[in-house]
Structure formats: C-alpha cells, structure tokens
Design a protein around this motif. Structure first.
Motif, PDB file in Angstrom:
ATOM      1  N   GLY A 141      11.557   2.138  -1.367  1.00 55.17           N
ATOM      2  CA  GLY A 141      10.321   2.722  -0.866  1.00 55.17           C
ATOM      3  C   GLY A 141      10.577   3.744   0.226  1.00 55.17           C
ATOM      4  N   GLU A 142      11.461   3.417   1.166  1.00 51.56           N
ATOM      5  CA  GLU A 142      11.813   4.371   2.219  1.00 51.56           C
ATOM      6  C   GLU A 142      12.454   5.618   1.621  1.00 51.56           C
ATOM      7  OE1 GLU A 142      15.111   4.930   5.728  1.00 51.56           O
ATOM      8  OE2 GLU A 142      14.506   2.873   5.264  1.00 51.56           O
ATOM      9  N   PHE A 143      13.381   5.421   0.689  1.00 50.51           N
ATOM     10  CA  PHE A 143      14.032   6.558   0.037  1.00 50.51           C
ATOM     11  C   PHE A 143      13.011   7.436  -0.674  1.00 50.51           C
ATOM     12  CE2 PHE A 143      15.767   8.773  -3.537  1.00 50.51           C
ATOM     13  CZ  PHE A 143      16.882   9.382  -3.004  1.00 50.51           C
ATOM     14  N   LYS A 166       0.837  -1.208   0.000  1.00 52.17           N
ATOM     15  CA  LYS A 166       0.000   0.000   0.000  1.00 52.17           C
ATOM     16  C   LYS A 166       0.871   1.256   0.000  1.00 52.17           C
ATOM     17  CE  LYS A 166      -4.030  -1.976   2.269  1.00 52.17           C
ATOM     18  NZ  LYS A 166      -5.052  -1.858   1.268  1.00 52.17           N
ATOM     19  N   ARG A 167       2.007   1.196   0.706  1.00 50.39           N
ATOM     20  CA  ARG A 167       2.905   2.361   0.717  1.00 50.39           C
ATOM     21  C   ARG A 167       3.387   2.668  -0.691  1.00 50.39           C
ATOM     22  NH1 ARG A 167       8.671   2.928   3.859  1.00 50.39           N
ATOM     23  NH2 ARG A 167       9.286   1.340   2.392  1.00 50.39           N
ATOM     24  N   MET A 168       3.840   1.640  -1.435  1.00 48.73           N
ATOM     25  CA  MET A 168       4.314   1.885  -2.800  1.00 48.73           C
ATOM     26  C   MET A 168       3.177   2.364  -3.688  1.00 48.73           C
ATOM     27  SD  MET A 168       7.523   1.837  -3.203  1.00 48.73           S
ATOM     28  CE  MET A 168       7.639   1.857  -4.983  1.00 48.73           C
ATOM     29  N   GLN A 169       1.970   1.842  -3.522  1.00 50.68           N
ATOM     30  CA  GLN A 169       0.838   2.329  -4.313  1.00 50.68           C
ATOM     31  C   GLN A 169       0.638   3.821  -4.081  1.00 50.68           C
ATOM     32  OE1 GLN A 169      -2.344  -0.241  -2.985  1.00 50.68           O
ATOM     33  NE2 GLN A 169      -1.978  -1.719  -4.630  1.00 50.68           N
ATOM     34  N   ARG A 170       0.690   4.239  -2.813  1.00 47.78           N
ATOM     35  CA  ARG A 170       0.509   5.659  -2.465  1.00 47.78           C
ATOM     36  C   ARG A 170       1.633   6.511  -3.052  1.00 47.78           C
ATOM     37  NH1 ARG A 170       2.929   8.152   1.447  1.00 47.78           N
ATOM     38  NH2 ARG A 170       3.391   6.295   2.662  1.00 47.78           N
ATOM     39  N   LEU A 171       2.881   6.039  -2.926  1.00 52.49           N
ATOM     40  CA  LEU A 171       4.019   6.807  -3.429  1.00 52.49           C
ATOM     41  C   LEU A 171       3.986   6.927  -4.948  1.00 52.49           C
ATOM     42  CD1 LEU A 171       6.795   5.320  -1.120  1.00 52.49           C
ATOM     43  CD2 LEU A 171       5.699   7.576  -0.919  1.00 52.49           C
ATOM     44  N   LEU A 172       3.638   5.851  -5.622  1.00 56.93           N
ATOM     45  CA  LEU A 172       3.586   5.890  -7.078  1.00 56.93           C
ATOM     46  C   LEU A 172       2.447   6.782  -7.569  1.00 56.93           C
ATOM     47  CD1 LEU A 172       4.449   2.178  -7.866  1.00 56.93           C
ATOM     48  CD2 LEU A 172       5.945   4.197  -8.005  1.00 56.93           C
ATOM     49  N   ALA A 173       1.341   6.785  -6.855  1.00 55.42           N
ATOM     50  CA  ALA A 173       0.244   7.703  -7.204  1.00 55.42           C
ATOM     51  C   ALA A 173       0.707   9.150  -7.057  1.00 55.42           C
ATOM     52  CB  ALA A 173      -0.977   7.425  -6.333  1.00 55.42           C
ATOM     53  N   GLU A 174       1.484   9.439  -6.019  1.00 55.90           N
ATOM     54  CA  GLU A 174       2.012  10.796  -5.839  1.00 55.90           C
ATOM     55  C   GLU A 174       2.986  11.170  -6.949  1.00 55.90           C
ATOM     56  OE1 GLU A 174       4.479  13.550  -2.671  1.00 55.90           O
ATOM     57  OE2 GLU A 174       3.470  11.761  -1.920  1.00 55.90           O
ATOM     58  N   VAL A 175       3.860  10.235  -7.330  1.00 54.76           N
ATOM     59  CA  VAL A 175       4.785  10.503  -8.433  1.00 54.76           C
ATOM     60  C   VAL A 175       4.003  10.843  -9.698  1.00 54.76           C
ATOM     61  CG1 VAL A 175       6.502   9.442  -9.975  1.00 54.76           C
ATOM     62  CG2 VAL A 175       6.709   9.143  -7.498  1.00 54.76           C
ATOM     63  N   SER A 176       2.964  10.072  -9.992  1.00 61.87           N
ATOM     64  CA  SER A 176       2.174  10.319 -11.201  1.00 61.87           C
ATOM     65  C   SER A 176       1.415  11.633 -11.143  1.00 61.87           C
ATOM     66  CB  SER A 176       1.184   9.171 -11.429  1.00 61.87           C
ATOM     67  OG  SER A 176       1.877   8.016 -11.820  1.00 61.87           O
ATOM     68  N   ALA A 177       0.911  11.979  -9.978  1.00 62.76           N
ATOM     69  CA  ALA A 177       0.065  13.165  -9.856  1.00 62.76           C
ATOM     70  C   ALA A 177       0.852  14.470  -9.782  1.00 62.76           C
ATOM     71  CB  ALA A 177      -0.829  13.036  -8.620  1.00 62.76           C
ATOM     72  N   HIS A 178       2.050  14.437  -9.189  1.00 59.35           N
ATOM     73  CA  HIS A 178       2.729  15.698  -8.877  1.00 59.35           C
ATOM     74  C   HIS A 178       4.159  15.814  -9.401  1.00 59.35           C
ATOM     75  CE1 HIS A 178      -0.650  16.631  -6.333  1.00 59.35           C
ATOM     76  NE2 HIS A 178      -0.500  15.475  -5.714  1.00 59.35           N
ATOM     77  N   HIS A 179       4.644  14.794 -10.088  1.00 59.17           N
ATOM     78  CA  HIS A 179       6.037  14.806 -10.529  1.00 59.17           C
ATOM     79  C   HIS A 179       6.098  14.461 -12.015  1.00 59.17           C
ATOM     80  CE1 HIS A 179       7.365  15.515  -6.409  1.00 59.17           C
ATOM     81  NE2 HIS A 179       6.368  14.724  -6.073  1.00 59.17           N
ATOM     82  N   PHE A 180       7.192  13.951 -12.494  1.00 58.65           N
ATOM     83  CA  PHE A 180       7.417  13.799 -13.929  1.00 58.65           C
ATOM     84  C   PHE A 180       7.894  12.377 -14.263  1.00 58.65           C
ATOM     85  CE2 PHE A 180       7.824  18.091 -12.508  1.00 58.65           C
ATOM     86  CZ  PHE A 180       7.026  18.789 -13.402  1.00 58.65           C
ATOM     87  N   PRO A 181       6.953  11.417 -14.254  1.00 57.89           N
ATOM     88  CA  PRO A 181       7.323  10.026 -14.544  1.00 57.89           C
ATOM     89  C   PRO A 181       7.489   9.771 -16.038  1.00 57.89           C
ATOM     90  CG  PRO A 181       4.976  10.170 -14.150  1.00 57.89           C
ATOM     91  CD  PRO A 181       5.548  11.553 -13.910  1.00 57.89           C
TER      92      PRO A 181
END
Length: 156
Positions: A138-140, A3-18
């Motif tokens: 994930g921690e990083f 779930k942590r990686m799902q949340r982090l990846l959603a943030e990368v997609s929504a607010h960063h440049f994947p």
C-alpha cells in the motif's frame, strides 16, 4: 480492506491499466504454489486486479508493471536462474517489472504490522545492493501513483 487501499485501487481503475481481477481460487492456487499467503494489501490488490501497468499500457513498455499472480517467482530463480542462497534470500519474490531486467521485490517475511516490505533489485548487481523502499505494498502503490511515472526511490 483499508480506506487507503480502496482509494488507491479506485485510482488504479480510473487512471491506469488494470488487468481483470483474480478469483479467490486463483489467489488460493498462487498461495499453494508459492508457499506463502498474500498480506492484506496484496490480497486486496489482486482481488481487484490481477496485475496492472501504471501510467502507460503494457504495449508501450511502462515503467511500472505489477505482475499478475502467475508471473510472480522467487527472485533468485527469475533474476539469476538458480535457486540457491548465493543469489538472494528465499523470501524475496518478484512483484513489479521495471524494464531492462530490474524488479521490485516483495520480502515475504513479516514486517511492520503484518505487511510485507518491498525492495529495489537492480539486475546488474543483484543480489547485492537490494534496498528496502517501502514497508508495505500500500505504501509503495501510494508513492508510485504520486510519482508522475518516475521511480520515486531514486529521486534526489
């Protein structure tokens, strides 16, 4: 995927440049070339996006550029242009480019529950002074996303 990686990846997609995601075939080709398997966090990341920049697009020279699979190399070869033990462990690979020749490395020997540790590598002193900065990707990623575009391990 956790779930942590799902949340982090959603943030990368929504607010960063994947970048666009890697295919299973690209992951398999990388693993065959590199001689090691992506851990669970890294596999989830690369199947979601094959590299990314955080906080700024690549054209603006971002602080955090997570390398695509085809740019990950043994650190001693990339940083010192020689594949010998005098220039770092054979298990250290470049994972993020931080500007000015500095990298975050992934140590592909197993640590902490099966994840790979991440290490800070300053180009002027490499391989001396390499320090562990996270127990897993994930921690990083969680700490990097919360950093406000600062190198969190250098704070304080």
């Amino acid at each position: 995927m956790t779930k942590r990686m799902q949340r982090l990846l959603a943030e990368v997609s929504a607010h960063h440049f994947p970048n666009p995601s890697a295919t299973e075939e690209q992951v398999a080709a990388f693993e065959a070339r590199a001689g090691w398997k992506l851990d669970e966090d890294l596999r989830a990341f690369y199947l979601h996006c094959n590299g990314a920049t955080l906080f700024a697009p690549r054209e603006r020279a971002p602080n955090y550029r997570i390398l695509p699979l085809d740019e990950i190399e043994r650190a001693r070869t990339k940083m010192r242009h020689e594949d010998t033990d005098a220039y770092g462990a054979p298990s250290w690979y470049t994972l993020l480019y931080l500007q000015d020749g500095d990298y975050v490395l992934v140590d592909v020997t197993r640590h902490d529950g099966g994840g790979y540790a991440l290490l800070d590598a300053f180009h002027e002193t490499y391989p001396a002074g390499v320090e562990r900065i996270a127990s897993s990707f994930g921690e990083f990623l969680e700490k990097a996303l919360a950093s406000g575009d600062h190198f969190f391990w250098l704070d304080g």
